[in-house]
Write an enzyme that holds these catalytic residues in place. Structure first.
Site, short mmCIF file in Angstrom:
data_model
loop_
_atom_site.label_atom_id
_atom_site.label_comp_id
_atom_site.label_asym_id
_atom_site.label_seq_id
_atom_site.Cartn_x
_atom_site.Cartn_y
_atom_site.Cartn_z
N PRO A 171 0.85 -1.15 0.07
CG PRO A 171 -0.20 -1.00 1.89
CD PRO A 171 0.40 -1.93 1.15
NE ARG B 56 -8.96 -5.82 -19.32
CZ ARG B 56 -9.27 -4.87 -20.43
NH1 ARG B 56 -8.48 -4.01 -20.30
NH2 ARG B 56 -10.56 -4.93 -20.93
CL1 6GU Z 1 -0.47 -3.74 -3.15
N1 6GU Z 1 -0.97 -4.53 -0.58
C1 6GU Z 1 -2.07 -4.18 0.33
N2 6GU Z 1 -1.74 -4.95 1.50
N3 6GU Z 1 -3.01 -3.23 0.24
C2 6GU Z 1 -3.29 -2.73 -0.59
C3 6GU Z 1 -2.23 -2.59 -1.91
C4 6GU Z 1 -1.40 -3.75 -1.88
N4 6GU Z 1 -2.83 -1.68 -2.78
C5 6GU Z 1 -3.88 -1.21 -2.01
N5 6GU Z 1 -4.12 -1.81 -1.02
#
Ligand code: 6GU
Length: 254
Positions: A89, A155
């Protein structure tokens, strides 16, 4: 968890037809010791479990058949080794232009699914070449994010959809949201469809689709218009939408 998704979508067809190959690795298989431990408590406290660096470095070394130098994997990039993308994230937000950039030049990508609580910082610093997030919300792990990324990339591979025009017109390609779509029946539960779509007037329908895209993007995602590919006609139409309707001549000011 991955196979259910990869076996039931366009990704399956792309794999079957040889456009893409997806190899799944269980990080646990690369963890040393009888118990194959992949996580541990954080130094300095703070709670949660942190993914240990060894299994992840070991996995990459085994998969690419290399020894990662102490200065980090990044130093090998010039020798043609693939990008290593950590799903987190904290990463760069995945948007269509980034998906396009990733697909075009890279024959091979390594994706590492982090877990929300965390991955040892040395994975970021000495292994990952890119960090990607799929949106500003929290998932418990990077797996669903990795699936989203794989879908978005697959895609875009020429031939996968069978209709190159379809990808070009997708929402977010060209930077606009898509126009509304309708199919049969022309009247459903008393609700009709725009007359223009029944007119057989293809040139007018094309203008209608474009204007619907523009109006919808302006209403829902005006932020996208800044990056969108717009011509003079588009701008004039958007201008007309931004303009308040002409004042009724109701003599109220007199
Ligand atoms: Cl890549 N990982 C996690 N744990 N939460 C997320 C994410 C990734 N992208 C948005 N939320």
């Amino acid at each position: 968890m991955f196979n259910g998704v990869f076996d039931a979508t366009i990704i399956k067809r792309a794999c079957d037809k040889g456009y893409v190959e997806i190899v799944l690795h269980n990080i646990r298989d690369y963890a040393p010791g009888k118990h194959r431990v992949t996580d541990d408590t954080p130094y300095g406290g703070g709670g949660g479990m942190i993914m240990k660096p060894e299994p992840i470095f070991n996995a990459v070394e085994a998969i690419l058949n290399i020894d990662i130098p102490n200065e980090g994997y990044q130093s090998l990039r010039s020798q043609g080794y693939p990008p290593i993308i950590l799903l987190t994230p904290q990463g760069r937000l995945l948007k269509q232009p980034l998906a396009q950039k990733l697909v075009a030049p890279h024959e091979r990508l390594l994706l590492i699914c982090g877990r929300y609580e965390g991955v040892d910082e040395r994975v970021r610093r000495y292994l990952a070449t890119d960090e990607i997030s799929i949106g500003d919300y929290v998932l418990s792990g990077g797996e669903i994010a990795a699936m989203a990324l794989v879908d978005a990339l697959t895609r875009l591979i020429p031939g996968v959809l069978g209709d190159e025009a379809a990808t070009a017109k997708d929402s977010h390609s060209g930077g606009l949201l898509e126009h509304p779509h309708y199919t049969r029946p022309a009247e459903y539960r008393g609700h009709g469809i725009p007359d223009i779509l029944l007119s057989g007037h293809h040139a007018k329908q094309e203008i209608w689709r474009r204007r619907q895209s523009l109006a919808r993007t302006l209403a829902r995602r005006p932020d996208l218009l800044e990056q969108a590919e717009l011509n003079e006609e588009d701008r004039a139409y958007l201008e007309s939408l931004n303009q308040p309707p002409p004042e009724e001549d109701n003599h109220s000011n007199h």
